[in-house]
Design a protein around this motif. Structure first.
Motif, PDB file in Angstrom:
ATOM      1  N   ALA A  25      16.451  -2.224   9.580  1.00  0.00           N
ATOM      2  CA  ALA A  25      15.807  -2.980   8.504  1.00  0.00           C
ATOM      3  C   ALA A  25      14.319  -3.164   8.782  1.00  0.00           C
ATOM      4  O   ALA A  25      13.477  -3.005   7.884  1.00  0.00           O
ATOM      5  N   VAL A  26      13.981  -3.497  10.033  1.00  0.00           N
ATOM      6  CA  VAL A  26      12.572  -3.665  10.405  1.00  0.00           C
ATOM      7  C   VAL A  26      11.824  -2.353  10.233  1.00  0.00           C
ATOM      8  O   VAL A  26      10.715  -2.312   9.681  1.00  0.00           O
ATOM      9  N   ALA A  27      12.428  -1.247  10.693  1.00  0.00           N
ATOM     10  CA  ALA A  27      11.781   0.062  10.569  1.00  0.00           C
ATOM     11  C   ALA A  27      11.566   0.432   9.101  1.00  0.00           C
ATOM     12  O   ALA A  27      10.507   0.966   8.728  1.00  0.00           O
ATOM     13  N   PHE A  28      12.546   0.124   8.262  1.00  0.00           N
ATOM     14  CA  PHE A  28      12.422   0.434   6.835  1.00  0.00           C
ATOM     15  C   PHE A  28      11.300  -0.382   6.203  1.00  0.00           C
ATOM     16  O   PHE A  28      10.490   0.159   5.424  1.00  0.00           O
ATOM     17  N   VAL A  29      11.253  -1.670   6.533  1.00  0.00           N
ATOM     18  CA  VAL A  29      10.209  -2.540   5.979  1.00  0.00           C
ATOM     19  C   VAL A  29       8.822  -2.057   6.408  1.00  0.00           C
ATOM     20  O   VAL A  29       7.894  -1.972   5.588  1.00  0.00           O
ATOM     21  N   VAL A  30       8.674  -1.728   7.694  1.00  0.00           N
ATOM     22  CA  VAL A  30       7.376  -1.271   8.200  1.00  0.00           C
ATOM     23  C   VAL A  30       6.991   0.060   7.576  1.00  0.00           C
ATOM     24  O   VAL A  30       5.838   0.268   7.167  1.00  0.00           O
ATOM     25  N   LEU A  31       7.956   0.988   7.480  1.00  0.00           N
ATOM     26  CA  LEU A  31       7.666   2.304   6.908  1.00  0.00           C
ATOM     27  C   LEU A  31       7.264   2.191   5.444  1.00  0.00           C
ATOM     28  O   LEU A  31       6.259   2.782   5.011  1.00  0.00           O
ATOM     29  N   LEU A  32       8.028   1.435   4.675  1.00  0.00           N
ATOM     30  CA  LEU A  32       7.733   1.309   3.244  1.00  0.00           C
ATOM     31  C   LEU A  32       6.389   0.635   3.012  1.00  0.00           C
ATOM     32  O   LEU A  32       5.566   1.123   2.208  1.00  0.00           O
ATOM     33  N   SER A  33       6.138  -0.473   3.706  1.00  0.00           N
ATOM     34  CA  SER A  33       4.861  -1.168   3.539  1.00  0.00           C
ATOM     35  C   SER A  33       3.703  -0.329   4.063  1.00  0.00           C
ATOM     36  O   SER A  33       2.605  -0.351   3.495  1.00  0.00           O
ATOM     37  N   GLY A  34       3.944   0.421   5.143  1.00  0.00           N
ATOM     38  CA  GLY A  34       2.901   1.285   5.672  1.00  0.00           C
ATOM     39  C   GLY A  34       2.521   2.387   4.692  1.00  0.00           C
ATOM     40  O   GLY A  34       1.338   2.682   4.500  1.00  0.00           O
ATOM     41  N   ILE A  77      -4.258  -7.508  -5.916  1.00  0.00           N
ATOM     42  CA  ILE A  77      -4.914  -7.646  -4.615  1.00  0.00           C
ATOM     43  C   ILE A  77      -4.043  -8.461  -3.658  1.00  0.00           C
ATOM     44  O   ILE A  77      -3.953  -8.151  -2.465  1.00  0.00           O
ATOM     45  N   PHE A  78      -3.388  -9.503  -4.186  1.00  0.00           N
ATOM     46  CA  PHE A  78      -2.477 -10.280  -3.338  1.00  0.00           C
ATOM     47  C   PHE A  78      -1.357  -9.405  -2.789  1.00  0.00           C
ATOM     48  O   PHE A  78      -1.040  -9.462  -1.594  1.00  0.00           O
ATOM     49  N   VAL A  79      -0.761  -8.591  -3.647  1.00  0.00           N
ATOM     50  CA  VAL A  79       0.314  -7.698  -3.205  1.00  0.00           C
ATOM     51  C   VAL A  79      -0.206  -6.716  -2.165  1.00  0.00           C
ATOM     52  O   VAL A  79       0.468  -6.427  -1.166  1.00  0.00           O
ATOM     53  N   MET A  80      -1.433  -6.208  -2.393  1.00  0.00           N
ATOM     54  CA  MET A  80      -2.035  -5.290  -1.424  1.00  0.00           C
ATOM     55  C   MET A  80      -2.172  -5.955  -0.060  1.00  0.00           C
ATOM     56  O   MET A  80      -1.800  -5.386   0.975  1.00  0.00           O
ATOM     57  N   TRP A  81      -2.686  -7.186  -0.035  1.00  0.00           N
ATOM     58  CA  TRP A  81      -2.841  -7.920   1.222  1.00  0.00           C
ATOM     59  C   TRP A  81      -1.488  -8.159   1.885  1.00  0.00           C
ATOM     60  O   TRP A  81      -1.325  -7.964   3.100  1.00  0.00           O
ATOM     61  N   TRP A  82      -0.523  -8.600   1.088  1.00  0.00           N
ATOM     62  CA  TRP A  82       0.782  -8.956   1.669  1.00  0.00           C
ATOM     63  C   TRP A  82       1.490  -7.732   2.237  1.00  0.00           C
ATOM     64  O   TRP A  82       2.032  -7.764   3.348  1.00  0.00           O
ATOM     65  N   VAL A  83       1.470  -6.628   1.496  1.00  0.00           N
ATOM     66  CA  VAL A  83       2.093  -5.395   1.983  1.00  0.00           C
ATOM     67  C   VAL A  83       1.421  -4.942   3.277  1.00  0.00           C
ATOM     68  O   VAL A  83       2.081  -4.509   4.227  1.00  0.00           O
ATOM     69  N   MET A  84       0.107  -5.064   3.319  1.00  0.00           N
ATOM     70  CA  MET A  84      -0.631  -4.679   4.521  1.00  0.00           C
ATOM     71  C   MET A  84      -0.267  -5.581   5.698  1.00  0.00           C
ATOM     72  O   MET A  84      -0.093  -5.108   6.832  1.00  0.00           O
ATOM     73  N   MET A  85      -0.152  -6.878   5.452  1.00  0.00           N
ATOM     74  CA  MET A  85       0.242  -7.798   6.520  1.00  0.00           C
ATOM     75  C   MET A  85       1.661  -7.509   7.009  1.00  0.00           C
ATOM     76  O   MET A  85       1.959  -7.598   8.204  1.00  0.00           O
ATOM     77  N   ILE A  86       2.550  -7.164   6.094  1.00  0.00           N
ATOM     78  CA  ILE A  86       3.921  -6.819   6.481  1.00  0.00           C
ATOM     79  C   ILE A  86       3.922  -5.614   7.409  1.00  0.00           C
ATOM     80  O   ILE A  86       4.607  -5.598   8.444  1.00  0.00           O
ATOM     81  N   ALA A  87       3.138  -4.588   7.052  1.00  0.00           N
ATOM     82  CA  ALA A  87       3.072  -3.385   7.885  1.00  0.00           C
ATOM     83  C   ALA A  87       2.470  -3.679   9.249  1.00  0.00           C
ATOM     84  O   ALA A  87       2.905  -3.121  10.263  1.00  0.00           O
ATOM     85  N   MET A  88       1.478  -4.572   9.304  1.00  0.00           N
ATOM     86  CA  MET A  88       0.765  -4.841  10.549  1.00  0.00           C
ATOM     87  C   MET A  88       1.507  -5.823  11.459  1.00  0.00           C
ATOM     88  O   MET A  88       1.468  -5.677  12.683  1.00  0.00           O
ATOM     89  N   MET A  89       2.178  -6.818  10.880  1.00  0.00           N
ATOM     90  CA  MET A  89       2.704  -7.918  11.676  1.00  0.00           C
ATOM     91  C   MET A  89       4.194  -7.816  11.988  1.00  0.00           C
ATOM     92  O   MET A  89       4.662  -8.417  12.956  1.00  0.00           O
ATOM     93  N   THR A  90       4.952  -7.101  11.196  1.00  0.00           N
ATOM     94  CA  THR A  90       6.395  -7.018  11.430  1.00  0.00           C
ATOM     95  C   THR A  90       6.758  -6.446  12.799  1.00  0.00           C
ATOM     96  O   THR A  90       7.674  -6.960  13.460  1.00  0.00           O
ATOM     97  N   PRO A  91       6.081  -5.379  13.276  1.00  0.00           N
ATOM     98  CA  PRO A  91       6.455  -4.862  14.613  1.00  0.00           C
ATOM     99  C   PRO A  91       6.344  -5.911  15.712  1.00  0.00           C
ATOM    100  O   PRO A  91       7.187  -5.948  16.617  1.00  0.00           O
ATOM    101  N   SER A  92       5.343  -6.774  15.663  1.00  0.00           N
ATOM    102  CA  SER A  92       5.178  -7.777  16.712  1.00  0.00           C
ATOM    103  C   SER A  92       6.218  -8.881  16.620  1.00  0.00           C
ATOM    104  O   SER A  92       6.397  -9.654  17.567  1.00  0.00           O
ATOM    105  N   ALA A  93       6.926  -8.967  15.486  1.00  0.00           N
ATOM    106  CA  ALA A  93       7.979  -9.978  15.329  1.00  0.00           C
ATOM    107  C   ALA A  93       9.336  -9.455  15.780  1.00  0.00           C
ATOM    108  O   ALA A  93      10.305 -10.231  15.825  1.00  0.00           O
TER     109      ALA A  93
END
Length: 274
Positions: A25-34, A77-93
């Motif tokens: 699930a984490v890999a899917f979220v990171v891949l899709l948001s990335g 723009i909000f969605v752009m920021w949030w998707v970017m944060m998901i891609a950047m921060m999920t691996p560290s969680a």
């Protein structure tokens, strides 16, 4: 007479392989948001194109006015920021998420561990939705004041870019930074102190952990305004640094070293500003 073999159902298989379910699930979220971040879904240019056109801090390109701000554009723009944060921060969680899964697996309702973990992740990402809303409002304000290059989404003032580097560098030395980083690096301590039960409890725990993570990394994430919000070099560099800061040994060395480098870089940018 041989007894019929028990064939595990889907739910039982998922419960037995909860770690793989969570990692998938984490890999899917990171891949899709990335992918959404790289290809700039909904934007006029992809992140690849913006990265190629990126200029040094505070040197905007003559590309004309950006897109007028409307409620619809602000939401984009909000969605752009949030998707970017998901891609950047999920691996560290991932470490705290896997530990949370293991704890729930050892409880009385082990079969719910994957679901609870996904709810924990949802709460974590909600904290970054709050940051994304604040970043969107800041971007709107900067563009309205003429301090941001609309098309490239970066600061148009070299002095302001240098000041942002100085502020981010100084924050690396603050007690609040170290306190939040400690919570992120000690998931056992966090999960023990802030344990909650139930579905809502999993979401609240994720949001609570996300708040500590936000307190640790918000200043670093704002550096995207200096390098270009859709600049893939800055996105990848910050994401890797955040992961290193939370997982590698000697966090004080990484934090202090990065803070010193940011202070030096900010001073150089301001001194060389026209």
């Amino acid at each position: 007479m041989a007894l019929p073999q028990h064939i595990p159902g889907t739910a039982e298989c998922l419960a037995r392989n909860d770690r793989m379910v969570v990692l998938a699930a984490v890999a899917f979220v990171v891949l899709l948001s990335g992918l959404c971040t790289v290809f700039g879904a909904g934007m006029d240019m992809t992140a690849v194109e913006m990265t190629r056109m990126a200029r040094p801090i505070g040197e905007p390109m003559a590309m004309g006015a950006g897109t007028p701000w409307t409620a619809g554009y602000a939401m984009l723009i909000f969605v752009m920021w949030w998707v970017m944060m998901i891609a950047m921060m999920t691996p560290s969680a991932a470490p705290v998420l896997l530990l949370f899964t293991a704890i729930k697996k050892s409880g009385s309702r082990a079969g719910r561990a994957p679901l609870l973990s996904l709810l924990f992740l949802s709460g974590y990402l909600l904290a970054w939705a709050f940051f994304s809303a604040a970043a969107t409002a800041l971007q709107w304000r900067l563009e309205t004041m003429g301090l941001s290059d609309g098309p490239m989404m970066s600061l148009s003032s070299r002095t302001l870019g240098g000041a942002l580097l100085l502020a981010a560098g100084a924050y690396q030395f603050t007690p609040y930074k170290h306190a939040c980083l400690s919570h992120c690096r000690l998931p056992v301590q966090f999960l023990t102190r802030h344990n909650r039960t139930g579905l809502a409890g999993a979401v609240l725990m994720g949001a609570h952990h996300g708040t500590f993570c936000l307190g640790c990394c918000w200043a670093l994430m704002l550096l995207l305004f200096a390098g270009g919000i859709m600049n893939l070099h800055w996105i990848a560099g910050l994401a890797l640094f955040v992961l290193a800061e939370k997982t590698l040994p000697w966090p004080r060395f990484l934090t202090a070293g990065s803070g010193a480098l940011l202070l030096l870089a900010g001073s150089y940018v301001i001194v060389t500003a026209p």
